[in-house]
Design an enzyme around this catalytic site. Sequence first.
Site, mmCIF file in Angstrom:
data_model
loop_
_atom_site.group_PDB
_atom_site.id
_atom_site.type_symbol
_atom_site.label_atom_id
_atom_site.label_comp_id
_atom_site.label_asym_id
_atom_site.label_seq_id
_atom_site.Cartn_x
_atom_site.Cartn_y
_atom_site.Cartn_z
ATOM 1 N N THR A 1 -67.388 -14.750 99.178
ATOM 2 C CA THR A 1 -66.456 -15.790 98.745
ATOM 3 C C THR A 1 -66.692 -17.118 99.444
ATOM 4 O O THR A 1 -67.096 -17.153 100.614
ATOM 5 C CB THR A 1 -65.004 -15.342 99.013
ATOM 6 N N LYS B 1 -63.613 -10.882 104.766
ATOM 7 C CA LYS B 1 -64.801 -11.029 103.925
ATOM 8 C C LYS B 1 -66.023 -11.445 104.740
ATOM 9 O O LYS B 1 -67.159 -11.153 104.348
ATOM 10 C CB LYS B 1 -64.537 -12.042 102.808
ATOM 11 N N ALA C 1 -61.245 -5.721 96.113
ATOM 12 C CA ALA C 1 -60.756 -6.416 97.311
ATOM 13 C C ALA C 1 -59.284 -6.750 97.146
ATOM 14 O O ALA C 1 -58.763 -6.796 96.028
ATOM 15 C CB ALA C 1 -61.547 -7.702 97.546
ATOM 16 N N TYR D 1 -57.933 -13.030 104.852
ATOM 17 C CA TYR D 1 -58.847 -12.663 103.759
ATOM 18 C C TYR D 1 -60.263 -13.115 104.064
ATOM 19 O O TYR D 1 -61.217 -12.336 103.965
ATOM 20 C CB TYR D 1 -58.357 -13.289 102.447
ATOM 21 N N MET E 1 -60.935 2.222 98.229
ATOM 22 C CA MET E 1 -61.816 1.716 99.278
ATOM 23 C C MET E 1 -61.363 2.135 100.672
ATOM 24 O O MET E 1 -62.079 1.915 101.647
ATOM 25 C CB MET E 1 -61.905 0.191 99.202
ATOM 26 N N GLU F 1 -64.405 -18.884 100.455
ATOM 27 C CA GLU F 1 -63.391 -19.001 101.512
ATOM 28 C C GLU F 1 -64.002 -18.790 102.895
ATOM 29 O O GLU F 1 -63.392 -19.149 103.907
ATOM 30 C CB GLU F 1 -62.261 -18.001 101.278
ATOM 31 N N LEU G 1 -66.860 -5.188 93.896
ATOM 32 C CA LEU G 1 -65.959 -6.297 93.590
ATOM 33 C C LEU G 1 -64.537 -6.042 94.073
ATOM 34 O O LEU G 1 -63.727 -6.970 94.115
ATOM 35 C CB LEU G 1 -65.929 -6.546 92.072
#
Length: 399
Positions: free
Chosen positions: A183, A211, A138, A207, A115, A185, A136
């Site tokens: 997510t 995201k 990460a 994180y 990535m 989160e 997906l």
Amino acid sequence: MPTGKSESSDISEVVGNMEISKVEGLEACIGMSHEVSTTPAAELAAFRARKVALITGISGQDGSYLAELLLSKGYKVHGIIRRSSSFNTARIEHLYSNPITHHGDSSFSLHYGDMTDSSCLIKLISTIEPTEVYHLAAQSHVKVSFDLPEYTAEVDAVGTLRLLDAIHACRLTEKVRFYQASTSELYGKVQEIPQSEKTPFYPRSPYAVAKMYGYWIVVNYREAYNMFACNGILFNHESPRRGETFVTRKITRSVAKISLGQQESIELGNLSALRDWGHAREYVEAMWRILQHDSPDDFVIATGKQFSVREFCNLAFAEIGEVLQWEGEGVEEVGKNKDGVIRVKVSPKYYRPTEVETLLGNAEKAKKTLGWEAKVTVPELVKEMVASDIILMKSNPMA
């Protein structure tokens, strides 16, 4: 191995027992990124009828379940894996019926990629011409993101941009359907309970911040380029394939070891943290349904039920016939069995600089729009994970 273009653009090698494609050839995408076109309906229908999926992060928990699902639905599945000095393909090796003699008619192909490498992503998109992309990949460990914030941003935020722009550069913007694994989160310091698609974000880790960029760049490409690009805001989802460093799998592995006399106790962080846990196998079904919908949109995927880490421990130890009694508070809290043996301890090293205390999802939109609803309960999930880890630890105590 199929590449969707000329055979000369594909070079393959066998690594271990898996054939990996190294895609070459960038010419098809040069100079195309600024062109705008409207794809005729017949051409679009013919393109989508090919049912070719590209999965980033295919060697992970979700990627392996998703690959199984798509193969069962007649897709040709291409996966991106990173080149490394050790193999990390255990979750997908069973998908190769005959890996050594596996040739171009296979429904399952792996390609080296990363990535952080935009030219590599453009080559892959150009050669494979996927009808659906499931992003997906990460750096998905929240605590690790505090130690590796720049790398987390590079992969989770900018990596998503690179993949979207690769699709755009190859003039597949109006043809490819794109799913981004978002997510819960994002909600971090929650602004309302439960959290829905309309709940404001308040990320509490590098994180989650990365995201959040990924979420909004997906929305931006959807609005700017008419791309069928969607976010699945997935709440915590587990399985026997969950990574060993995540708290649920750490618990079930330790419980398995304790039951076999290989370990005495486990150290954890915040036992009071509340999470909405589901089964990964069901959540990848939601991913697929999101891309089959008539129009692109963003969806919360969750069970709508909440358990604490402490309660997860209780359920896991119950599977080996132990009932925990909890004593103390904070870092002094311990969980003991009926004989007074300490099974669970709290260690400050597992606390995050900024904790997310509670996450609880409202998936009503997914239920009404997609017909998706979680069915596996947390007790059922824990039972499956503990049983699987007991089998694993019996056969390989060092696993």
